[in-house]
Write an enzyme that holds these catalytic residues in place. Structure first.
Site, short mmCIF file in Angstrom:
data_model
loop_
_atom_site.label_atom_id
_atom_site.label_comp_id
_atom_site.label_asym_id
_atom_site.label_seq_id
_atom_site.Cartn_x
_atom_site.Cartn_y
_atom_site.Cartn_z
N HIS A 219 -3.29 10.03 1.56
CA HIS A 219 -2.17 10.95 1.31
C HIS A 219 -1.91 11.89 2.48
O HIS A 219 -0.91 12.59 2.49
CB HIS A 219 -2.42 11.72 0.00
CG HIS A 219 -2.06 10.88 -1.18
ND1 HIS A 219 -1.44 11.37 -2.30
CD2 HIS A 219 -2.22 9.57 -1.41
CE1 HIS A 219 -1.24 10.39 -3.16
NE2 HIS A 219 -1.72 9.28 -2.65
N SER A 223 1.60 6.34 2.88
CA SER A 223 1.42 4.89 2.95
C SER A 223 2.09 4.28 4.17
O SER A 223 3.14 4.75 4.61
CB SER A 223 2.01 4.22 1.70
OG SER A 223 1.13 4.34 0.62
N LYS A 247 7.05 -0.01 -10.54
CA LYS A 247 6.66 -1.24 -9.84
C LYS A 247 5.18 -1.56 -10.07
O LYS A 247 4.81 -2.70 -10.32
CB LYS A 247 6.95 -1.09 -8.34
CG LYS A 247 6.92 -2.41 -7.59
CD LYS A 247 7.64 -2.28 -6.26
CE LYS A 247 7.63 -3.60 -5.53
NZ LYS A 247 8.63 -3.70 -4.48
N ASP A 248 4.33 -0.51 -9.99
CA ASP A 248 2.90 -0.71 -10.25
C ASP A 248 2.67 -1.11 -11.71
O ASP A 248 1.77 -1.89 -12.02
CB ASP A 248 2.10 0.57 -9.94
CG ASP A 248 1.92 0.77 -8.44
OD1 ASP A 248 2.05 -0.21 -7.68
OD2 ASP A 248 1.64 1.91 -8.02
N GLU A 291 -22.35 -15.72 -6.80
CA GLU A 291 -21.00 -15.67 -7.38
C GLU A 291 -19.97 -15.98 -6.30
O GLU A 291 -20.20 -15.73 -5.11
CB GLU A 291 -20.74 -14.27 -7.94
CG GLU A 291 -21.59 -13.93 -9.17
CD GLU A 291 -21.06 -14.61 -10.42
OE1 GLU A 291 -21.38 -15.79 -10.63
OE2 GLU A 291 -20.35 -13.96 -11.19
#
Ligand code: HEM
Length: 427
Positions: A219, A223, A247-248, A291
């Site tokens: 922040h 971004s 959107k998220d 894994e």
């Protein structure tokens, strides 16, 4: 940097005004993920994966806490306690399958998040700290996942712990004492299981703490975006809420859909059948395999099959595996190109896709037994992995001629819009 045009929080109700004076938490949320946080207007769906990683972390913590209410961290009963969760506890099978597959979903979104960063140059200044904290998170995730896999005390749990802790003994002189000290014994047993459980419970909260630092660091510059051009003025941004909450939210819906499909219809797809056999120190499985999310690193670990410079092959493997991750800490300084996004880096873009292929190849090699052709392929893959970061990237970033770039985010968006319009008109 807080952008001067960011919207200011103005509480309306008396209660919110009172709270704002005493403990301005709503203000913090408003400025962090609300209308008070301006974000580039052109983020694509690849910018969903940070939030999705946060959702996956929350799911792991919640399901993990419930599992821990019924799990018994004792080598004598651990396996049976997991079976008890699966058969007797109300919805225990669901909680356990959600936690198992949640780990895979977490790694899927984090790998996409990392490769997004590589493609769009998000690791570069001014976001180096965001990247560095991300690599710390990644290391913590790997440690947490490794210890979690030991807890069901199945064959793969035991032998995985045996193989991985066994690599410490490759360190000359102090290696074996360190291994015995870490395990609390000469082989994985009750002491090791207990400490792995304790750390497996603790580390996700440490991860959550580092995630807060990660987002805090993000922040400050704000971004990055698909053009890699920094925000210049108000026109380049939109408020986080409602644009990116929507959107998220859509991305989260798709993520949850994939998650429930995996959990309900194919919960053991990504697991290993041998882990449904109780741990048996007297019976080594034919093929010990970690894994899926560890496969590329496992391939690098096994790539050294020969002693070199008086150092044992096994120790080289361990050094190479740790180096393959530690290398990421230096990435912001290995790539000196001032252009961030691959969109304008024609040469880098090609090598990016070769790296993706290389990591997938390493993944396949890590899954397969240590036989030809997989051994030689993992050697080629491992050599290329290091060459990408240590040789190719520094050279490409110096010799590459970037493609012409727009002057601003808005210019790029409007140019794309004009292209779309003319394509629609000619169609
Ligand atoms: C628990 C795991 C993680 C969580 C919850 C998380 C969360 C986030 C969030 C919410 C964002 C902003 C949204 C976005 O850009 O997607 C972000 C950005 C970022 N993250 Fe992560 N992250 C995690 C792991 C990582 C890892 C492992 C790396 C790299 C090794 C990384 C590197 C970055 C970078 C470079 C950005 C800035 C992206 C940009 O502005 O273009 N993160 N992260």
């Amino acid at each position: 940097m807080s952008f001067p045009w960011a919207k200011q929080y103005e509480p309306q109700q008396p209660l919110m005004k009172w709270l704002d004076e005493k403990l301005p938490l709503p203000r913090l949320v408003y400025n962090a993920v609300g209308a008070g946080y301006p974000v580039p207007r052109n983020l694509n769906y690849f910018w969903n994966f940070g939030v999705l990683a946060g959702a996956a972390l929350a799911i792991q913590i919640i399901t993990g806490i419930v599992l821990a209410m019924h799990y018994a961290a004792n080598a004598g009963v651990a396996f049976n306690s997991v079976e008890h969760i699966m058969r007797d506890v109300n919805a225990g099978w669901f909680i356990r399958y959600a936690h198992m597959n949640g780990a895979s979903m977490f790694f899927i979104v984090v790998y996409l998040h990392i490769f997004r960063g590589l493609y769009y140059g998000s690791y570069k200044a001014p976001r180096e700290m965001v990247w560095l904290l991300g690599v710390v998170i990644f290391l913590l995730m790997m440690a947490t996942a490794f210890m979690g896999y030991v807890l069901p005390w199945g064959q793969m749990s035991f032998w995985g712990a045996q193989v991985i802790t066994g690599f410490f003994s490759a360190i000359p002189v102090v290696g074996e004492p360190i291994r015995v000290w870490l395990l609390g014994g000469f082989a994985p047993d009750n002491a090791a299981l207990n400490r792995f459980f304790s750390l497996h419970y603790l580390l996700p909260f440490v991860i959550a703490g580092v995630v807060i630092l990660h987002i805090w660091a993000l922040h400050i510059p704000g971004s990055n975006n698909p053009t890699g051009i920094e925000v210049k003025d108000e026109q380049d941004t939109v408020p986080f809420h409602p644009y990116y909450t929507a959107k998220d939210g859509f991305g989260l819906g798709i993520f949850l859909l994939m998650f429930v499909l995996l959990t309900f219809f194919s919960p053991n797809l990504l697991g290993h059948a041998d882990n449904y056999i109780p741990a048996n120190p007297l019976s080594t499985p034919a093929h010990i395999v970690p894994e899926w999310y560890f496969w590329p690193f496992y391939a690098i670990l096994r790539a050294f099959t020969f002693n070199f410079l008086w150092i044992d092959a096994k120790l080289w493997g361990v050094i190479a595996m740790f180096a393959s991750i530690a290398l990421l800490f230096f990435l912001p300084w290995l790539d000196s190109s001032p252009v961030k996004s691959s969109t304008y880096r024609p040469l880098y873009k090609k090598f990016f896709w070769v790296l993706v292929f290389d990591v997938l190849l390493l993944g396949v090699c890590g899954k397969m037994p240590a036989e030809q052709p997989w051994v030689v392929l993992s050697q080629i893959g491992a050599a290329y992995y290091f060459a990408h970061f240590l040789i190719i990237l520094p050279i490409v970033s110096r010799i590459e001629r970037p493609a012409p770039m727009p002057n601003s985010i808005t210019e790029a968006v409007l140019a794309k819009h004009a292209d779309d319009m003319s394509a629609a008109a000619t169609a």
